[in-house]
Design an enzyme around this catalytic site. Structure first.
Site, PDB file in Angstrom:
ATOM      1  N   ILE A  85     -28.019  -8.749   7.137  1.00  0.00           N
ATOM      2  CA  ILE A  85     -27.200  -7.521   8.301  1.00  0.00           C
ATOM      3  C   ILE A  85     -27.276  -6.117   7.573  1.00  0.00           C
ATOM      4  O   ILE A  85     -26.711  -6.144   6.358  1.00  0.00           O
ATOM      5  CB  ILE A  85     -25.585  -8.035   8.501  1.00  0.00           C
ATOM      6  CG1 ILE A  85     -25.337  -7.043   9.591  1.00  0.00           C
ATOM      7  CG2 ILE A  85     -24.805  -8.249   7.520  1.00  0.00           C
ATOM      8  CD1 ILE A  85     -23.990  -7.674  10.416  1.00  0.00           C
ATOM      9  N   CYS A  86     -27.497  -5.190   8.404  1.00  0.00           N
ATOM     10  CA  CYS A  86     -27.577  -4.004   7.603  1.00  0.00           C
ATOM     11  C   CYS A  86     -25.983  -3.224   8.258  1.00  0.00           C
ATOM     12  O   CYS A  86     -25.942  -2.840   9.304  1.00  0.00           O
ATOM     13  CB  CYS A  86     -28.714  -3.266   8.680  1.00  0.00           C
ATOM     14  SG  CYS A  86     -29.011  -1.480   8.018  1.00  0.00           S
TER      15      CYS A  86
END
Length: 145
Positions: A85-86
């Site tokens: 996840i960013c």
């Protein structure tokens, strides 16, 4: 061992003040590995979906950020095929004072509110930006699976 004490304190805080929509289960044999799940909000493109992820705490926690890997596939511009996840707090904006409850809340917010900005998956971000109804239909389809 600083990390262990801090992790135990963080878990106790989450147990006494749970975050609605998030479950956290440390592995029996390893308190540095948490199995977590987010139940998507009813207003989210992923409503009725539950998304599982592993949160791995490094031995030098809290001086290094945890690693988050989604184990449930999700059609999301900020989560890639590998389940990464960013979110800035897990990268360059990590601070040793950050609580894990805050980190979990940020992840939950990111899952429920996909944004085409700063994407991990530029193709999905483009669909979200240019054809929102197609994005929503695909997100819903993936969530069912």
């Amino acid at each position: 061992m600083t990390a262990l004490r801090r992790i135990q304190r963080e878990l106790a805080n989450i147990a006494t003040q749970p975050i609605e929509g998030i479950t956290v289960e440390p592995k029996e044999d390893n308190i540095f590995e948490w199995q977590c799940a987010i139940k998507a909000d009813s207003e989210s493109p992923y409503k009725n979906g539950t998304f599982r992820f592993n949160l791995s705490l490094p031995p030098n926690f809290p001086f290094k950020a945890p690693t988050v890997t989604f184990t449930t596939k999700i059609y999301h511009p900020g989560i890639n095929e590998e389940g990464s996840i960013c979110v800035p707090i897990l990268r360059d904006e990590w601070k040793p004072s950050a609580s894990l409850a805050t980190v979990l809340a940020i992840i939950q917010e990111k899952v429920n509110n996909p944004s085409p900005d700063d994407p991990f998956e530029p193709d999905i971000a483009a669909v979200l930006k240019n054809d929102k109804s197609k994005f929503l239909a695909t997100a819903k389809e993936w969530t069912k699976k």
